[in-house]
Design an enzyme around this catalytic site. Sequence first.
Site, short mmCIF file in Angstrom:
data_model
loop_
_atom_site.label_atom_id
_atom_site.label_comp_id
_atom_site.label_asym_id
_atom_site.label_seq_id
_atom_site.Cartn_x
_atom_site.Cartn_y
_atom_site.Cartn_z
N ARG A 126 -20.55 12.97 13.60
CA ARG A 126 -20.98 12.12 12.36
C ARG A 126 -21.90 11.04 12.83
O ARG A 126 -23.12 11.00 12.00
CB ARG A 126 -19.75 11.50 11.67
N GLY A 145 1.56 4.02 3.99
CA GLY A 145 2.52 3.45 3.36
C GLY A 145 3.63 4.10 2.79
O GLY A 145 4.89 3.79 2.91
N HIS A 199 -20.87 8.26 7.19
CA HIS A 199 -20.66 10.13 7.13
C HIS A 199 -21.98 10.51 6.65
O HIS A 199 -22.58 10.13 6.01
CB HIS A 199 -19.49 10.40 6.16
N GLU A 209 -5.25 3.37 8.43
CA GLU A 209 -6.69 2.55 8.67
C GLU A 209 -6.72 1.25 8.60
O GLU A 209 -7.72 0.40 9.27
CB GLU A 209 -7.37 3.07 7.50
N GLY A 261 0.72 -1.20 -0.08
CA GLY A 261 -0.05 0.23 0.01
C GLY A 261 0.98 1.25 0.01
O GLY A 261 2.00 1.30 0.52
#
Lengths: 667, 254, 263
Positions: free
Chosen positions: A339, A47, A268, A455, A42
């Site tokens: 959110r 990354g 979201h 993530e 990644g």
Amino acid sequence: MTSKLDSKIPEGNLEQKWTKYQSSVPLVNPSNKRSLEILIIGSGLAGASAAASLSELGYKVKVFCFQDSARRAHSIAAQGGINAAKNYQNDGDSTYRLFYDTIKGGDYRSREANVYRLASVSSNIIDQCVASGVPFAREYGGLLSNRSFGGTQVQRTFYAAGQTGQQLLLGAYSGLQRQVGMGNVKMYARHEMQDVVNIDGVCRGIIARDLTTGKLERHFGHAVLLCTGGYGNVFYLSTNAMGSNVTAAWKAHKKGAMFANPCFTQIHPTCIPVSGDHQSKLTLMSESLRNDGRIWVPMKKEDALALRENRIKPNDIKEEDRDYYLERRYPAFGNLVPRDVASRAAKERCDAGFGVNKTGEAVYLDFAFNTIRYGKMEATKKNMHNPTDLQIVEMGRAVVKEKYGNLFDMYQQITGVNPYEQPMMIYPAVHYTMGGLWVDYNLMTNIPGLYALGEANFSDHGANRLGASALMQGLADGYFVIPYTIGAYLSKEIMTKAIPTDHPAFEEAENIVKATIDELMAIKGTKPVDHFHKRLGLIIWNQCGMARNAEGLKKAISDVQQLRAEFWSSVRIPGSANEMNSELEKAGRVADFIELGELMCIDALSREESCGGHFREEHQTEEGEALRNDVDYKYVAAWEYFAGNNWELHKEELIYENIKIAQRSYK
Amino acid sequence: MEKNLNLNLKVWRQKNAEDKGGFQEYKLKDISTDMSFLEMFDVLNEKLIVEGGDPIAFDHDCREGICGSCSMFINGRPHGPKQGVTTCQLHMRSFNDGETIVVEPWRASAFPVIKDLVVNRSAFDRIISAGGFVSVNIGNAQDANSILIPKVDADESFAAAACIGCGACVAACKNASAMLFVSAKVSQFALLPQGQPERKQRVLDMVAHMDEEGFGACTNTGACSAECPKEISLTHIARMNRDYLTAELSTESK
Amino acid sequence: MNWVTKMFSSSIGQKFIMALTGLFLCSFLVIHMIGNLQLFKNDFGLAFNTYAVFMTTFPIIKVVSYLLYASILYHAFKGISLVYKNNKARPVKYAVQNGAANSHWTSRSMGILGTIILVFIVVHMKNFWFEYKFGHEIGYTSYFTNMATGELKAEPMSAEYTQFNKIEENIISNETGQYRVVVVKDLYKEVATEFKEWWLVALYVLCMFAVAFHLYHGFQSAFQTLGINHSKYNGLIKFIGIWFFSVFIPAGFAAMPLYFFFK
């Protein structure tokens, strides 16, 4: 079994854990670094920044990404900004406050030590990015500009118009490409990791597929870093890129790495709604719009119906017939609630039959009120005493355009509706996944030598991530955490010679990958991959989306199992495995998403509480707010995989020594 | 408002880099004007798969106009008929019922076709590797606010940095020149104090590498900027020309 | 590679020379135009012929003219080689290319326009420059200026007449008064004769359109290549490029053959 999870949090008080760690972590001397190889999967913020910093240190680095260039990783799409506790605005920010906001925003389901470290390196990130030429927004005096974001009371968000992610990624990418040019990093674009290779319980390499030729490749590494992002595409429709996938993390999971909190997903609230069955992805409208947009639906069901059938326009509905439900339910925070809260409230109204587009799944985000307000302010500024209504609207629109012009243009481009004249239609959409591979304080999974950054790991955002914190975490992990923590492991690996890739473990791993690909190609069924992906998305969205309940989750689990069986018997993949074959790529990813979907539902079912993005309908207050259960569920749920899609739960107890746990309220 | 279109598509099909390739015609019915151009391709591909054919390969990822993956040459223009948008943001309401749409890959010797509409743009990465960076190692940066940058310079630098590296500039240019791409990066750093120490060497190295990759020379037609989805200005090319000439004439190295 | 060769073989370096030589040629057009305006003078070509001699004999001008020839040759052949190279950068062409949507056709046609101009220059040089310098077709004319009245008279010399200098000047006196006598190679007459040919006039006028369109893009483009692109001055550059170089200059040059054709 809990003993399998050693978080390796350093001793000492919170403020000193990281600094003490930095000065005591074992180091690798420069000549040894040259013979240590690191594979990075990644090329997003985590990354690319890890690759740049580790190769600068002298390690031999290989970077793999499935896109045609490292610069296209989906970090590029982040709009709003990046948080840092710089306190440039003199408004009372501090490392502790950023730490506190993040833990609270995550609904008390993240690790104190990790979050504090994140907050304390946040400042260095901004320094580093500026030094490498990232053009952040500036004030007229030449200083950096800040704006505020949801869930905080200070202005700590640094930004570059609505393209902060792009600018940060290009900064990290240029650092990476510099090292590529110097020969310190070897870049493998259009390559996808297919599996990790473990030898004696230690991660020693990967099997990758060259997506241009279909050839399988073996790569040895003393350490493997998965920087592969989140798994939001399990929902099919999300704000993620089309290619974003869970495969790398999932393969690692099936080889023994534990998967933590998979049910923690962020929906979201402000995205452009689904317009039809053809929809392939959803587009975010920045959180900043909620500063000036008021969210509403009609008060009367017949109006909602008329809107859906296009018999009336939103502007035909009188002020007293509108329900500004966020302002009604949360008078203190109004349209600026976090959110998760805003998303659930929209769903509640639409479920009750007040949705406003043809699918009944949209609410209005209306700028008319503030357009007029701005228009009047402009008139005052310009000394106009009797401005006409038209003049006020025109001046107000100019102000709105200056603030949000590019977002309004994007909205019009996609929907064909002019948002200056009619309210925007929005609906919540899957955006980010807080869950991910379980990692310790060193960002190492429970497999020695296998790391997860950004993530892809679970560690910093608990059950809900605050806006502008994802970029912060990706760069913190890559620039400032892994260069230290990897030394703790690699310093013990200096005697390990590079293992030749004809080792039986590589051979076996490649054979398994090949067998899986052959099996997929051999199905020759009738339905394209997307057919299954869409169905999976619907199951997960309906049962494990914004609201979940035991019954639905149980049904989802059996639906997903059935879908899996169907997928493996009737998917159709054209072409061959020895060429560029995007359907084969998708099939591999969807196969993994299906398995993950099941685990998400299992996790959601086992967590008998509501917290952050995880809302169990059985656990809510009388007013319909999330009800957390800190006595029984204040833990990280880490799942261990066993053959045949069986999982065992391991719990990592969360200990709060520096923060007093409280129920969130936005009333 | 939403309508449905019937379309004729003429799409370039090429099995691999060695294949000669050619156009293939497809008819599509009931395409919603709310679809994006790529969603229309999804529909076509799904149809092809179900009918036992081979779907059309094309690059795409974020589908919100920022990753720079998508790269279709539509009816004679990169990213199609609209200005300031990428293919993924182009919607079918920009087309008419019964229209014939010709779709080709980017054409440039530096962007060889890999399959169908997919081309290899790694030349761009190599140009960046040649000098598109500020050589600061990680971990020893000074405080961010100790560098003051006038807002106009920061804004102009950002405007250059907004480049998404899609290659539409090369595709649009009759010479397949990469000047807009390269100048955007050169300009981004030339406008910032952080970029000054390497300013001259950067432009020399990047231009030399650009030439090596086999892109054509600039004839200032302006097609690149007109077709750029991020509307990057030609002033950046002028700045690069200036910087390049100054650098060649003034650096000490022979 | 030496830095000079390296610079001038780089894509920007080559364009740099194209721009410099192009602007130099533009400046020549201005001088050429001003000189040729003397064709319109009602003096049987005396001023023009005198100017022609000056242009071909004055040492500094001679040096500059060699620079000019070199520039023309460089600009033309570099241009052709760049077109060739640029073509190679796109070996497979588009089936459909809508260039009109993103650029002006002149900017995409510089090679062909330049080639037309090159052909024109060859014809033009052959007709006048070569004939004037090396040919034997052009005869001499004597100009008698009455020094008292200023009255001017021209008398062609016999075809066999020749003289050492292209121009010779004397004062003579006779019963009718005192005269300044100038005997000069009569390029003017050659011009006047040639431009009675309709096809040549047509060719000249057409080629001036090529010049107009070439400069419509070329003049502004040269500044961009030299790195001069500034919001304050772009308007001026554009104005000069369009109105002066692509309208006034070519129109002026086109007027000359037309003037003689209809005279």
